[in-house]
Design a protein around this motif. Structure first.
Motif, mmCIF file in Angstrom:
data_model
loop_
_atom_site.group_PDB
_atom_site.id
_atom_site.type_symbol
_atom_site.label_atom_id
_atom_site.label_comp_id
_atom_site.label_asym_id
_atom_site.label_seq_id
_atom_site.Cartn_x
_atom_site.Cartn_y
_atom_site.Cartn_z
ATOM 1 N N ILE A 103 32.377 42.010 46.759
ATOM 2 C CA ILE A 103 32.890 42.927 45.971
ATOM 3 C C ILE A 103 32.325 42.352 44.665
ATOM 4 C CG2 ILE A 103 34.534 44.496 46.530
ATOM 5 C CD1 ILE A 103 36.522 42.612 44.816
ATOM 6 N N GLU A 104 32.106 43.206 43.691
ATOM 7 C CA GLU A 104 31.395 42.567 42.214
ATOM 8 C C GLU A 104 32.474 42.482 41.533
ATOM 9 O OE1 GLU A 104 28.508 41.818 40.805
ATOM 10 O OE2 GLU A 104 28.153 41.630 42.793
ATOM 11 N N ALA A 154 31.097 33.448 41.632
ATOM 12 C CA ALA A 154 30.165 33.727 42.585
ATOM 13 C C ALA A 154 30.690 33.669 44.013
ATOM 14 C CB ALA A 154 28.868 32.750 42.534
ATOM 15 N N TYR A 155 31.595 32.574 44.060
ATOM 16 C CA TYR A 155 31.957 32.269 45.605
ATOM 17 C C TYR A 155 33.013 33.768 45.854
ATOM 18 C CZ TYR A 155 34.834 30.444 49.249
ATOM 19 O OH TYR A 155 35.529 30.025 50.372
ATOM 20 N N THR A 159 36.686 32.974 32.456
ATOM 21 C CA THR A 159 35.203 32.905 32.437
ATOM 22 C C THR A 159 34.897 32.305 31.114
ATOM 23 O OG1 THR A 159 34.589 35.235 32.227
ATOM 24 C CG2 THR A 159 34.374 34.076 34.430
ATOM 25 N N ASN A 160 36.058 31.967 30.408
ATOM 26 C CA ASN A 160 35.782 31.296 29.080
ATOM 27 C C ASN A 160 35.257 29.984 29.018
ATOM 28 O OD1 ASN A 160 35.981 31.110 26.122
ATOM 29 N ND2 ASN A 160 37.342 32.899 26.147
ATOM 30 N N LEU A 208 38.944 42.278 41.927
ATOM 31 C CA LEU A 208 38.479 41.063 41.298
ATOM 32 C C LEU A 208 38.168 41.398 39.854
ATOM 33 C CD1 LEU A 208 37.454 38.123 41.163
ATOM 34 C CD2 LEU A 208 35.216 38.869 42.221
ATOM 35 N N SER A 209 38.805 40.593 38.724
ATOM 36 C CA SER A 209 38.307 40.856 37.422
ATOM 37 C C SER A 209 37.984 39.596 36.816
ATOM 38 C CB SER A 209 39.033 41.795 36.741
ATOM 39 O OG SER A 209 40.521 41.475 36.641
ATOM 40 N N THR A 210 37.247 39.532 35.743
ATOM 41 C CA THR A 210 37.016 38.127 34.705
ATOM 42 C C THR A 210 37.739 38.560 33.557
ATOM 43 O OG1 THR A 210 35.025 39.134 33.947
ATOM 44 C CG2 THR A 210 34.837 37.751 35.921
#
Lengths: 537, 361, 159, 191
Positions: C108-109, C100-101, C86-87, C121-123
């Protein structure tokens, strides 16, 4: 031997010296955070940057070793600009809460900011929020926001204590000092962390919010916690700033390479509370029936003198027993010896109560013998004249000793309350002289309040036979007096005059009469103490 | 015989009651008058059930306060003399009123009652003598207090009173010359004459300079500002430093009674005593024209009232002076007494002698 | 005090080889942690203790390394670990929408694992593929030029 | 020594006339004031002042907005004092009339708070330096009050509760944060 020039001054130092140490020799202080004279240099804070001629970039003074013909500038514009920038970086996430920070007034960040920086922050973003009031253990609290990550604490625990309980976790501006989750600090030297920390990140619970540092006076003294005799500074104020009405706020270590380097163990550091404890004896009191009546010194002296003389006349000097304490100064003990032994010819004098030196040492600073002046008492000959202290108590129980004079000692601590009760209740006269109430006071016919180590002047002789001086930081609480003065007063009431006006006079006599002390005076003892030359010791 | 004693006692009661009441009120008046003179309101806080009455309860409050205070005698002082002094001060001040006539002879029920407690034929000497005796209270107070400042205060007082005594006595000589008597009743009576048939022949007319000297010296005798060096409550320490409670009050009252006494003597000697111009025992008259007869009792009442009013006026005037003039320096005080008032008094005696001799001759 | 926690024999041999490469045993901390993560799927406190014991390091040192490097995980992850960049570059090219998708699709968040332990899921910050942004990493495979359709295809192909 | 003044004329030297002049002035004041006092009593001439005094405590002088009265401790929205017990006022106080005892606040964001905050108004010299020193907008002297007399010294040592209850005199508030203000407008410490 390299010779170098620092700020136009020439200095010759040993090879391997760093610039910061060489500059110290010239009394040039190079600001620093992570550097600590007793820890390894790690170049973490970048505060000590100096310019070295012919090296284009600034060098860290804490780790750059000197070379011959080196030319160092510690104060030119380039260096000052660098310091300013470093400080600006350090203060990016540092909260501006000096007013509530315990370190304010003695914080290196605060000092250097005012000395070198005084910038207005260009940082418009939100400051990084970190953990506040983190409980690191029983004695230390961490405020991560104030931390500048100099790692002094981490290195202290690694290099000096060896317990490695602190680490720096996370990365970048999230980095925080911390303990491994669920493993609080447990070592006996954690009190030093608050001293070692150059900012307000690590604070001692004992001192936290008790007082502002600028209200305190400092006086050189010696820790009375054990026979190591660590050099300390007593931080005190005659006016009380907290609920417990204490006057001594903390002890901090004082540098002495021969004794304690820069450290102090927690047993000694937090052992000063007896000074302002509610159980302090503040006025001479006499037993009238079952009650204790507070009287003035003259009345107390007259009564004690009269009763001592009565016992003398009816029995003999051997019916008197004296138990001094190795907690007393050389001067106090010398007065005990001089008056009771040499003048009154009492031979039942001994300080070695059974178990007197059986605490628990830790091999570093803390010794098993928890008395600061055992060596002094030995040298002054307060043991081995007659029976041992335990025998004196036993003889009292058997009724052979009619009067017992306790100078600062607490026999119940070693012998148990039962034994003391059975012995002291037999005696015709028990005089207790000391600073705090203890079990033996229950049986005393006269209680004479003595001053504590912060309230009097004198010397202690530590286990290495090093004579070190304690200074008076506070007025004696209430009507209490230094122990030598009490004995002096008692002697005068009994008709014996000793020409002592101050502890120093007594020390001069000790130096004249006691082997090992010869040729000493307070000036020679100085702040760092002096080791006695003992033959066969 | 019995009735004489009763009448005398009645007179004593009347005079002393009056004097003591005025003295009490003077304490209030001094505060209130000074306040009004200085654009203030003055004492007005003491109240009984919310009634304040312009602070008139303050004297009562003072009494209550003073009586409930500790009566303290210095341990090293003379207990007897220390107690005696304030009452001596009260006594000497009060004794003067014995000879001051406050009205014409009252003819009632066939008796002639002179309205004076004791009509001594040496009235003026009596007044001066008791004025001088007053200094004993001051000296005793200072001496018995075992306090050097009190003693110094009393010495100052003694020196001052003795200095002004001379001028005081000499100024009275003029009055004696003018009316040919030392009896106060005679002097008062003699002031009923008229000069040129229309101007009352009062002392102040006969002896204007003498009046000024007498008044100044009498003010000094009362030890009030501008001659208050013996006390100087505000800065120099006076003779009653060691007094507290009721004894202090006694000194305080004594001072006010002295004020009234001086007012009474001034009235008697220089302002016609009980005389009211154009009213005599016959009634109201305009000299040489007509007379409106008035009943004897009414005349006496008018005269007594006039006397009291005159005394009150002089009390007021002395308070006025006290709150107007600043205090003398001590050397100025002595210089004024010895170098100015005394020669002036002598001059007054000589001038008066010359004038009276030439008029008689 | 490793409660019965122990490397398998094969891993032990690998560890031997790794440790031999370094002059000090403690220097092999990072590869050892990596081995441990492979073996035990997460570096839990017990694993930390085990590793510290193996290498003769203090717990705090192990924890420091663990907290510094993001590729070690203290919690067990799902079978597939999706790390979405997400950079700046990726965000400019629609990483936020993709995130978001993904959140919607997996329900999940970011930072969470699906209840069936299949996906985590991780950013992350920059993965070094800015030229072909947006980018995501699925376990050890990188996927470039992502779209919602592309993600669907990738996830559908998974066993 | 220099003597300032003028040489007295003969008439002045006699003093008599000067004394009379003085007496006339005081007498004039006496009768003037007496007249109006009586008139006031009877309900007339109320608008003419015959005395310059103020009947304190029933009347008070309107004081300047900068006038320093009894201290006040400003409050947070929850009513607790804003004070963080930094003791800077205690430090700066030239007469040492402030005495604070600090303790750990349960909220780590506040961290420190005064368990006791005492101002000894018998010692206070009303210099206002505490106002200046306070970094958190906590102590002010804008209550517009003069300390009332007390029957003991302890009555005149105002404690934290008393000081917190004080409110600024309407229109006299010097703080930008009224008592119990929500978002602080002056926020030097983020508190």
């Amino acid at each position: 031997m390299p010779t170098l020039v620092i700020d136009d001054q020439k200095v010759t130092v040993d090879p391997g010296t760093t610039i910061i140490q060489a500059a110290k020799k010239l009394d040039i202080t190079i600001p620093h955070y992570c550097y600590h004279p007793r820890l390894k240099s790690v170049d973490m804070c970048r505060m000590c940057l100096v310019e070295v001629k012919d090296i284009p970039k600034l060098q860290t003074a804490c780790s750059t070793q000197v070379r011959d013909n080196m030319v160092v500038f510690t104060n030119n514009q380039k260096v000052l600009d660098a310091r300013r920038s470093v400080l600006e970086f350090l203060l990016i996430n540092h909260p501006l809460d000096c007013p509530i920070c315990d370190k304010a007034g003695e914080c290196m960040l605060q000092d250097f900011y005012f000395q070198f920086s005084r910038h207005t922050s260009k940082f418009k973003e939100k400051k990084q929020k970190k953990h506040k009031v983190v409980n690191l253990g029983p004695k230390i609290v961490l405020d991560s926001e104030r931390c500048i990550l100099c790692a002094r604490c981490v290195r202290f625990l690694k290099e000096v204590v060896g317990t490695e309980e602190l680490g720096i976790f996370d990365r970048g501006d999230h980095s925080e000092i911390g303990i491994y989750p669920g493993r609080p600090l447990e070592n006996n030297y954690q009190g030093n962390l608050a001293d070692v920390c150059p900012v307000g990140a690590l604070t001692a619970k004992d001192f936290r919010f008790a007082c502002r540092s600028w209200f305190l006076c400092q006086e050189n003294s010696i820790c009375p916690g054990c026979s190591t005799g660590c050099n300390v500074l007593v931080h005190s104020s005659e006016r009380s700033y907290d609920k417990t009405l204490r006057r001594v706020y903390r002890l901090t270590p004082r540098d002495n390479d021969e004794v304690n380097q820069s450290w102090l163990c927690d047993v000694g550091r937090y052992g000063y509370h007896f000074v302002d404890d509610p159980d302090r004896l503040t006025a001479p009191s006499l037993k009238r029936g079952e009650e204790y009546v507070k009287v003035d010194w003259d009345t107390a002296f007259r009564e004690v003198a009269q009763r001592l003389r009565g016992i003398f006349e009816r029995y003999s000097p051997s019916s008197l027993g004296i138990i001094p304490s190795p907690q007393l100064t050389n001067e106090d003990l010398y007065m005990v010896k001089k008056f009771f032994n040499e003048t009154l010819c009492i031979t039942n004098i001994d300080f070695k109560l059974p178990g007197w030196n059986q605490g628990q040492g830790d091999g570093f600073l803390l010794k098993a013998d928890r008395n600061p002046n055992t060596m002094g008492a030995e040298l002054l000959g307060l043991s081995g004249i007659g029976p041992q202290a335990g025998e004196i108590i036993e003889k009292t129980r058997l009724g052979e000793i009619k009067a017992l004079y306790l100078v600062g000692s607490d026999p119940a601590r070693y012998l148990g309350e039962e034994k003391i009760a059975s012995a002291l209740s037999r005696a015709q006269l028990v005089v207790f002289q000391g600073s705090n109430y203890n079990y033996a006071c229950k049986f005393a016919h006269a209680i004479l309040p003595g001053a504590t180590f912060v309230e009097k002047e004198g010397t202690f002789t530590n286990a290495q036979a090093r004579v070190q001086k304690i200074n008076q930081a506070l007025r004696p609480l209430g009507e209490s007096l230094p122990d030598w003065k009490i004995i002096l007063g008692l002697a005068l009431t009994m008709g014996y005059y000793f020409p002592y006006k101050a502890a120093e006079d007594i020390f001069k006599d000790i130096a004249r009469e006691v082997t090992g002390f010869s040729g000493l005076d307070y000036k020679k003892v100085g702040d760092k103490g002096i080791k006695l030359a003992l033959s066969g010791g | 015989m019995f009735i004489d004693v009763a009448i005398t006692l009645l007179k004593i009661a009347f005079v002393f009651g009056l004097v003591l009441n005025i003295a009490g009120i003077l304490g209030w008046a001094e505060r209130k008058q000074s306040a009004v003179m200085q654009d203030r309101i003055g004492a007005n806080r003491a109240d009984i059930l919310g009634l304040r009455l312009f602070g008139l309860f303050h004297p009562i409050a003072d009494i209550v306060k003073v009586i409930t205070k500790e009566d303290w005698i210095p341990p090293g002082g003379d207990k007897f003399l220390h107690t005696l002094a304030p009452f001596l001060a009260l006594f000497t001040a009060l004794a003067v009123f014995a000879v001051i006539p406050f009205g014409d002879t009252l003819h009632i029920a066939g008796r002639d009652i002179p309205l004076v407690i004791a009509d001594l034929n040496v009235g003026i000497l009596f007044v001066i003598a008791f004025g001088s005796l007053g200094i004993y209270s001051v000296v005793l107070a200072g001496w018995s207090s075992d306090n050097k400042y009190s003693l110094l205060g009393s010495m100052r007082a003694a020196a001052q009173v003795i200095s002004y005594e001379l001028a005081l006595a000499l100024s009275v000589v003029g009055v004696i010359m003018a009316y040919g008597s030392v009896e106060l009743d005679d002097i008062a009576r003699a002031q009923g004459q008229y000069v040129l048939g229309i101007i009352p022949y009062w002392g102040v007319i006969a002896q204007p300079l003498g009046f000024l000297i007498f008044f100044a010296a009498a003010m000094a005798e009362t030890k009030r500002t501008p001659f208050d060096l013996p006390e100087c409550e505000s800065e120099i320490i006076g003779y009653f430093t060691e007094y507290s409670g009721f004894k202090f009050l006694a000194f305080w009252m004594g001072e006010f009674i002295e004020v009234i006494a001086v007012a009474g003597v001034v009235t008697t000697l220089y302002f016609g005593g009980w005389q009211v111009p154009f009213i005599d025992s016959q009634g109201f008259f305009v000299p040489g024209l007509f007379t409106i007869p008035l009943p004897h009792l009414l005349v006496v009442v008018i005269q007594v009232t006039a006397f009291i009013l005159k005394v009150c006026f002089f009390c007021w005037f002395m308070l006025l002076v006290r709150w107007t003039l600043p205090r003398f320096r001590y050397d100025q005080l002595m210089g004024f007494g010895w170098k100015f008032l005394l020669p002036l008094a002598f001059l007054n005696v000589i001038l008066s002698g010359v004038i009276f001799m030439s008029f008689e001759g | 005090m490793s409660k019965g926690l122990e490397f398998s024999k094969k891993t032990k041999e690998r560890l031997q080889a790794i440790v031999a490469k370094y002059p000090e045993k403690g220097a092999a901390l990072l590869p050892t942690l990596w081995l441990a993560q492979r073996e035990f799927s997460a570096i839990t406190p017990e694993v930390e203790e085990y590793v510290a014991g193996l290498l003769g390091l203090s717990l705090v040192r192990v924890h420091e390394a663990l907290s510094f490097y993001t590729m070690y995980t203290p919690q067990p992850l799902g079978k597939y670990h999706i790390q979405l960049c997400t950079n700046i570059s990726c965000s400019l090219l629609g990483a936020e929408e993709l995130l978001a998708y993904l959140k919607k699709r997996l329900n999940i968040e970011a930072g969470e694992t699906t209840p069936d332990k299949k996906f985590t899921l991780s950013t992350v910050e920059c993965l070094g593929y800015c030229g072909t942004a947006p980018v995501m990493r699925l376990n050890e495979t990188f996927y470039e030029n992502l779209t919602e359709n592309g993600i669907d295809q990738i996830l559908r192909k998974l066993p | 020594m220099k003597i300032v003044g003028h040489k007295l004329s003969f008439l002045e030297n006699i003093y008599l006339f000067e004394i009379v002049r003085g007496l006339v002035i005081t007498t004039r004041h006496f009768f003037y004031n007496m007249f109006f006092h009586i008139a006031h009593l009877l309900g007339y001439q109320q608008d003419v002042e015959a005395a310059v005094t103020i009947q304190y405590p029933e009347q008070t002088i309107p004081v300047s907005k900068r006038w320093r009265g009894v201290h006040r401790i400003n409050t947070r929205p929850d009513g607790s004092p804003r004070c963080v017990a930094c003791m800077l006022c205690e430090t700066v106080c030239p007469v040492q009339c402030i005495h604070i005892v600090a303790e750990e606040h349960p909220d780590p964001a506040i961290e420190k708070y005064p368990v006791s905050f005492e101002v000894d108004v018998t010692r206070c010299c009303w210099c206002g330096m505490c106002e200046e020193a306070c970094p958190v907008d906590a102590i002010y002297m804008d209550s517009g009050k003069i300390p009332k007399a007390g029957y003991s010294r302890q009555d005149l040592v105002y404690d934290k509760e008393t000081l917190t209850k004080e409110v600024p005199l309407p229109g006299y508030q010097r703080s930008l944060n009224p008592p119990g203000a929500g978002a602080p407008k002056v926020n030097p410490m983020g508190l």
